[in-house]
Design an enzyme around this catalytic site. Structure first.
Site, PDB file in Angstrom:
ATOM      1  N   SER A 167       0.797  -1.228   0.000  1.00 34.78           N
ATOM      2  CA  SER A 167       0.000   0.000   0.000  1.00 34.78           C
ATOM      3  C   SER A 167       0.827   1.275   0.000  1.00 34.78           C
ATOM      4  O   SER A 167       0.390   2.296  -0.523  1.00 34.78           O
ATOM      5  CB  SER A 167      -0.938   0.002   1.207  1.00 34.78           C
ATOM      6  OG  SER A 167      -0.211  -0.178   2.404  1.00 34.78           O
ATOM      7  N   HIS A 195      -5.088  -3.359  -2.982  1.00 36.80           N
ATOM      8  CA  HIS A 195      -4.701  -2.414  -4.041  1.00 36.80           C
ATOM      9  C   HIS A 195      -4.492  -3.090  -5.392  1.00 36.80           C
ATOM     10  O   HIS A 195      -4.120  -2.425  -6.358  1.00 36.80           O
ATOM     11  CB  HIS A 195      -3.433  -1.659  -3.626  1.00 36.80           C
ATOM     12  CG  HIS A 195      -3.626  -0.847  -2.392  1.00 36.80           C
ATOM     13  ND1 HIS A 195      -4.135   0.428  -2.417  1.00 36.80           N
ATOM     14  CD2 HIS A 195      -3.417  -1.146  -1.084  1.00 36.80           C
ATOM     15  CE1 HIS A 195      -4.211   0.887  -1.181  1.00 36.80           C
ATOM     16  NE2 HIS A 195      -3.784  -0.049  -0.348  1.00 36.80           N
ATOM     17  N   LYS A 226     -11.434   0.773  -2.240  1.00 37.40           N
ATOM     18  CA  LYS A 226     -10.390   1.408  -3.055  1.00 37.40           C
ATOM     19  C   LYS A 226     -10.866   1.422  -4.512  1.00 37.40           C
ATOM     20  O   LYS A 226     -11.738   2.229  -4.831  1.00 37.40           O
ATOM     21  CB  LYS A 226      -9.064   0.708  -2.800  1.00 37.40           C
ATOM     22  CG  LYS A 226      -8.760   0.728  -1.283  1.00 37.40           C
ATOM     23  CD  LYS A 226      -7.374   0.431  -0.921  1.00 37.40           C
ATOM     24  CE  LYS A 226      -7.216   0.194   0.571  1.00 37.40           C
ATOM     25  NZ  LYS A 226      -7.497   1.350   1.422  1.00 37.40           N
TER      26      LYS A 226
HETATM   27  C1  LIG Z   1      -3.266  -3.352   2.052  1.00 33.70           C
HETATM   28  C2  LIG Z   1      -4.482  -2.893   2.772  1.00 33.70           C
HETATM   29  N1  LIG Z   1      -5.244  -3.802   3.402  1.00 33.70           N
HETATM   30  C3  LIG Z   1      -6.352  -3.440   4.055  1.00 33.70           C
HETATM   31  C4  LIG Z   1      -6.751  -2.131   4.124  1.00 33.70           C
HETATM   32  C5  LIG Z   1      -7.973  -1.773   4.907  1.00 33.70           C
HETATM   33  O1  LIG Z   1      -9.047  -1.636   4.053  1.00 33.70           O
HETATM   34  P1  LIG Z   1     -10.288  -0.706   4.455  1.00 33.70           P
HETATM   35  O2  LIG Z   1      -9.862   0.696   4.232  1.00 33.70           O
HETATM   36  O3  LIG Z   1     -11.376  -1.170   3.546  1.00 33.70           O
HETATM   37  O4  LIG Z   1     -10.582  -0.984   5.881  1.00 33.70           O
HETATM   38  C6  LIG Z   1      -5.998  -1.155   3.479  1.00 33.70           C
HETATM   39  C7  LIG Z   1      -6.387   0.270   3.456  1.00 33.70           C
HETATM   40  O5  LIG Z   1      -6.538   1.003   4.295  1.00 33.70           O
HETATM   41  C8  LIG Z   1      -4.825  -1.536   2.797  1.00 33.70           C
HETATM   42  O6  LIG Z   1      -4.059  -0.628   2.199  1.00 33.70           O
END
Ligand SMILES: Cc1ncc(COP(=O)(O)O)c(C=O)c1O
Length: 369
Positions: A167, A195, A226
């Site tokens: 991320s 992502h 996302k």
């Molecule tokens: C790699 C990754 N996993 C999980 C999440 C969490 O997802 P969410 O924002 O839907 O809670 C994010 C983002 O914040 C992320 O970048």
């Protein structure tokens, strides 16, 4: 006294230049911070689908196990078909998915091997699980094999957990190698494709990017917040995994399910992603950004994903502030989200950006180089 203790700790955070605060984002600002890679959060057909979903009411009114399904299973069938897996299960966020899946599946007597740069929600899922956890160096397969060979033999199950696309760096986990290692050591590979979904592999995700097929020892996690443009998370795998999670995963069981309007919007988003044009457009924009960012010496090599880490270290926060003054939203990322000394602007691009937008960003950053 709690009040004075917290005041002291906040002061400490400020003195270390790590203070965080909330900012309003104007609608007309040039935005390089959002994860809305396909601009589906504002797509008219998605908005119409969201409005249509309101016919079921504003909220879902409870956990699915106690209050029942509305349109949730339709989205799950869509996701499973999209990802090519037997089944899928949705959660209220991607965070809740990682925490809920990892803590339910990884038990005492199991070993988790987790990439050093995995997302905080994976780390928290590991912490909540009763399994032992070892961290392997970022994308370092030799280190992973070494840790498995040194430690793996006495455990019941071996889980290898990785982001599909990282991320904060935008690089891609070597899933081909990870799958081979999982097969060789009888392990299970959990991929958080937050992502990668909608971005890589014609939108199908990082597994597809490597031309790998879903299999019994792969669990794919993703988020609906996302590229899908809405809110929520999902896990895709074999029937038994999903059945087990419905029965044991605490963030699924003990939390209210997604509002039906959000579910309707997500179904429409997946339909639009499947058409393929948006993902192709994103890839074209990544190529354009690569060209411009290279010209400006901001990157050395081509990116394959829309996430660009511009590592400016201690200058990062000043640059972010300067961008804000020039109507460009792109916040600085600091410790503990990234390691100390690796502070960066995390620039994320989307299908709505134009060449002029990329150039405006570069122009603004230039004076700090
Ligand atoms: C790699 C990754 N996993 C999980 C999440 C969490 O997802 P969410 O924002 O839907 O809670 C994010 C983002 O914040 C992320 O970048």
């Amino acid at each position: 006294m709690l009040k004075s203790q917290l005041q002291k700790e906040i002061e400490n955070i400020k003195n270390n230049n790590l203070y965080r605060f909330l900012r309003k984002k104007d609608n007309n600002i040039l935005d390089f911070s959002s994860n809305d890679y396909l601009c589906l959060s504002k797509h008219p057909e998605v908005i119409d689908a969201v409005k249509d979903g309101l016919k079921y009411g504003f909220g879902s009114t409870g956990s699915r196990l106690t209050s029942g399904d509305i349109n949730h299973q339709i989205l799950e069938e869509k996701i499973a078909q999209f990802k090519g897996t037997e089944e899928a299960l949705i959660y209220s966020t991607g965070y809740a998915t990682n925490v809920g899946v990892i803590s339910a599946l990884c038990k005492k007597g199991d070993l988790i091997l987790s990439d050093k740069l995995n997302h905080a929600s994976i780390i928290d899922g590991c912490r909540l699980s009763k399994a032992d956890v070892l961290i392997y160096n970022h994308c370092d397969m030799d280190n992973l094999i070494h840790l498995i060979e040194e430690n793996g033999s006495s455990y019941n199950n071996l889980f290898i957990i990785t982001d599909g696309v990282f991320s904060m760096d935008g690089d891609i986990a070597p899933l081909d190698k990870l799958k081979k290692i999982a097969d060789e050591y009888n392990g299970i590979l959990i991929i958080d494709d937050a992502h990668g979904t909608g971005v890589l592999g014609n939108g199908k995700g990082t597994l597809k990017h490597f031309n790998l097929k879903p299999s019994d020892n792969i669990i794919q996690i993703g988020t609906l917040s996302k590229a899908v443009g809405g809110l929520g998370g999902f896990v895709c795998s074999i029937e038994e995994v999903i059945e087990y999670l419905i029965n044991t995963s605490r963030s699924f069981i003990y939390s209210t399910s997604l509002p039906p309007s959000v579910v309707s919007g997500c179904i429409k988003s997946f339909e639009l992603i499947e058409e393929g044009a948006l993902t192709k457009k994103l890839q074209k924009n990544i190529e354009l950004a690569n060209k411009i960012f290279k010209e400006q010496d901001l990157i050395e090599e081509d990116n394959l994903t829309p996430i660009y880490p511009f590592i400016f270290k201690e200058k990062t926060m000043d640059i972010a502030e300067h961008l804000m003054k020039n109507n460009i939203f792109c916040v600085g990322i600091r410790y503990p989200t990234v390691p100390r000394g690796m502070e960066r602007l995390r620039v994320s691009i989307n299908v709505g950006h134009s060449e002029g937008d990329f150039r405006a960003l570069c122009e603004c950053i230039k004076k700090f180089k």
